[in-house]
Design a protein around this motif. Structure first.
Motif, PDB file in Angstrom:
ATOM      1  N   ASN A  46       0.829  -1.219   0.000  1.00  0.00           N
ATOM      2  CA  ASN A  46       0.000   0.000   0.000  1.00  0.00           C
ATOM      3  C   ASN A  46       0.856   1.258   0.000  1.00  0.00           C
ATOM      4  O   ASN A  46       1.938   1.279   0.578  1.00  0.00           O
ATOM      5  N   SER A  77      -5.198   2.736  -1.545  1.00  0.00           N
ATOM      6  CA  SER A  77      -5.161   4.022  -2.265  1.00  0.00           C
ATOM      7  C   SER A  77      -6.501   4.292  -2.938  1.00  0.00           C
ATOM      8  O   SER A  77      -6.937   5.449  -3.039  1.00  0.00           O
ATOM      9  N   GLU A  96      -7.051  -4.688 -11.097  1.00  0.00           N
ATOM     10  CA  GLU A  96      -6.201  -5.574 -10.285  1.00  0.00           C
ATOM     11  C   GLU A  96      -6.173  -6.974 -10.907  1.00  0.00           C
ATOM     12  O   GLU A  96      -7.220  -7.556 -11.171  1.00  0.00           O
ATOM     13  N   ARG A 101      -6.194 -10.358  -3.887  1.00  0.00           N
ATOM     14  CA  ARG A 101      -6.152  -8.946  -3.488  1.00  0.00           C
ATOM     15  C   ARG A 101      -7.408  -8.211  -3.967  1.00  0.00           C
ATOM     16  O   ARG A 101      -7.939  -7.346  -3.268  1.00  0.00           O
ATOM     17  N   ASP A 124      -5.755  -8.348 -16.288  1.00  0.00           N
ATOM     18  CA  ASP A 124      -4.495  -7.718 -16.674  1.00  0.00           C
ATOM     19  C   ASP A 124      -4.772  -6.320 -17.240  1.00  0.00           C
ATOM     20  O   ASP A 124      -5.426  -6.180 -18.272  1.00  0.00           O
ATOM     21  N   ALA A 125      -4.240  -5.319 -16.549  1.00  0.00           N
ATOM     22  CA  ALA A 125      -4.486  -3.933 -16.970  1.00  0.00           C
ATOM     23  C   ALA A 125      -4.057  -3.703 -18.421  1.00  0.00           C
ATOM     24  O   ALA A 125      -4.686  -2.917 -19.138  1.00  0.00           O
ATOM     25  N   ASP A 142       0.262   2.421 -10.243  1.00  0.00           N
ATOM     26  CA  ASP A 142       0.945   1.859  -9.070  1.00  0.00           C
ATOM     27  C   ASP A 142       0.978   0.331  -9.180  1.00  0.00           C
ATOM     28  O   ASP A 142       0.507  -0.373  -8.308  1.00  0.00           O
TER      29      ASP A 142
HETATM   30  C1  LIG Z   1       2.009  -1.653  -5.340  1.00  0.00           C
HETATM   31  S1  LIG Z   1       0.576  -2.648  -5.430  1.00  0.00           S
HETATM   32  C2  LIG Z   1      -0.743  -1.452  -5.468  1.00  0.00           C
HETATM   33  C3  LIG Z   1      -1.014  -0.831  -4.119  1.00  0.00           C
HETATM   34  C4  LIG Z   1      -2.248   0.009  -4.085  1.00  0.00           C
HETATM   35  N1  LIG Z   1      -2.200   1.065  -5.046  1.00  0.00           N
HETATM   36  C5  LIG Z   1      -2.440   0.596  -2.695  1.00  0.00           C
HETATM   37  O1  LIG Z   1      -1.836   1.611  -2.367  1.00  0.00           O
HETATM   38  O2  LIG Z   1      -3.193  -0.008  -1.911  1.00  0.00           O
HETATM   39  C6  LIG Z   1       0.613  -3.164  -7.101  1.00  0.00           C
HETATM   40  C7  LIG Z   1      -0.553  -4.002  -7.538  1.00  0.00           C
HETATM   41  O3  LIG Z   1      -0.579  -4.018  -8.969  1.00  0.00           O
HETATM   42  C8  LIG Z   1      -1.076  -5.258  -9.378  1.00  0.00           C
HETATM   43  N2  LIG Z   1      -0.681  -5.495 -10.779  1.00  0.00           N
HETATM   44  C9  LIG Z   1       0.568  -5.759 -11.263  1.00  0.00           C
HETATM   45  N3  LIG Z   1       0.514  -5.930 -12.587  1.00  0.00           N
HETATM   46  C10 LIG Z   1      -0.781  -5.776 -12.959  1.00  0.00           C
HETATM   47  C11 LIG Z   1      -1.463  -5.850 -14.204  1.00  0.00           C
HETATM   48  N4  LIG Z   1      -0.826  -6.129 -15.343  1.00  0.00           N
HETATM   49  N5  LIG Z   1      -2.795  -5.631 -14.219  1.00  0.00           N
HETATM   50  C12 LIG Z   1      -3.474  -5.351 -13.060  1.00  0.00           C
HETATM   51  N6  LIG Z   1      -2.873  -5.282 -11.855  1.00  0.00           N
HETATM   52  C13 LIG Z   1      -1.546  -5.482 -11.800  1.00  0.00           C
HETATM   53  C14 LIG Z   1      -0.436  -6.236  -8.401  1.00  0.00           C
HETATM   54  O4  LIG Z   1      -1.137  -7.469  -8.369  1.00  0.00           O
HETATM   55  C15 LIG Z   1      -0.486  -5.462  -7.091  1.00  0.00           C
HETATM   56  O5  LIG Z   1      -1.636  -5.798  -6.340  1.00  0.00           O
END
Ligand SMILES: C[S@@+](CC[C@H](N)C(=O)[O-])C[C@H]1O[C@@H](n2cnc3c(N)ncnc32)[C@H](O)[C@@H]1O
Length: 208
Positions: A46, A77, A96, A101, A124-125, A142
């Motif tokens: 986070n 966030s 996500e 999560r 997948d974003a 993020d």
């Molecule tokens: C640093 S964490 C985010 C923390 C969040 N913003 C918070 O502050 O609570 C990064 C997140 O991005 C997700 N993630 C990574 N690659 C992704 C993708 N291609 N598509 C969607 N989510 C992704 C991960 O699974 C992880 O849960």
């Protein structure tokens, strides 16, 4: 209602009130600011509270309404963003890829009564963003750092003039994000600065 059995009216009204209250948890700003810290968990990556507050304040001050977050995790966030959008009349799309999560995030949005302000999309974003309808006026990146340039390329055409694109960890992950940050700082259509409220660092780029 129950004119022949007036003794039934009061219990029925009380039942209705209880049922309504159970459905619509509407915590006020102060209550959520306390509750939100319960979301922060080890391993959920986070943002620091100072950064969450910054996201909130920027949205409120600039009146942003169409927000996109890439990397929800368990929703910390996103709660700060949603809290701001509740004030501006906006809505957040948050993406996500991790199912566990995402489930935790969904529970948190529900518990805090923020579901009307959040559209959580699982997957997948990189695949989801092309199908998203723009324009957005606030984008917060993020997720995994190596993908930031790809997110930027996908999202930039969907960002309206005056809109902001923010990237987390530009200071804490400086070596990995050096080229990305340079691109932002030299982009002819962007005005970029770094917000240093926490040691993570957030780049804030406003589209001209
Ligand atoms: C640093 S964490 C985010 C923390 C969040 N913003 C918070 O502050 O609570 C990064 C997140 O991005 C997700 N993630 C990574 N690659 C992704 C993708 N291609 N598509 C969607 N989510 C992704 C991960 O699974 C992880 O849960």
């Amino acid at each position: 209602m129950n004119s022949r059995r007036p003794w039934l009216t009061l219990p029925l009204v009380a039942l209705a009130v209880v049922a309504l209250a159970a459905q619509s948890v509407h915590l006020d700003d102060a209550a959520i600011r306390v509750e939100v810290e319960k979301i922060r968990q080890p391993g959920m990556m986070n943002v620091p509270r100072a950064d969450g507050e910054f996201l909130h304040d920027l949205i409120v001050v600039r009146g942003y309404r169409r927000a996109l977050e890439i990397g929800t995790s368990n929703g910390y966030s996103a709660v700060w963003i949603a809290l701001a959008l509740r004030k501006t009349g906006g809505r957040l799309v948050t993406l996500e890829i991790d199912a566990r999560r995402a489930d935790l995030a969904a529970e948190n949005f529900k518990r805090l009564g923020l579901e009307p302000y959040v559209d959580l999309r699982r997957g997948d974003a990189l695949k989801l963003i092309p199908a998203l309808e723009g324009p957005f006026d606030f984008v917060f990146i993020d997720a995994w750092k190596e993908d930031y340039p790809k997110y930027f390329d996908l999202v930039f055409p969907k960002l309206g003039p005056g809109g902001a694109i923010l990237a987390h960890n530009v200071l804490s992950h400086a070596p990995e994000l050096k080229a990305f940050l340079e691109m932002l700082q030299t982009h002819p259509q962007l005005e970029t600065r770094i917000e240093r409220r926490s040691s993570a660092g957030i780049s804030v780029s406003i589209k001209k």
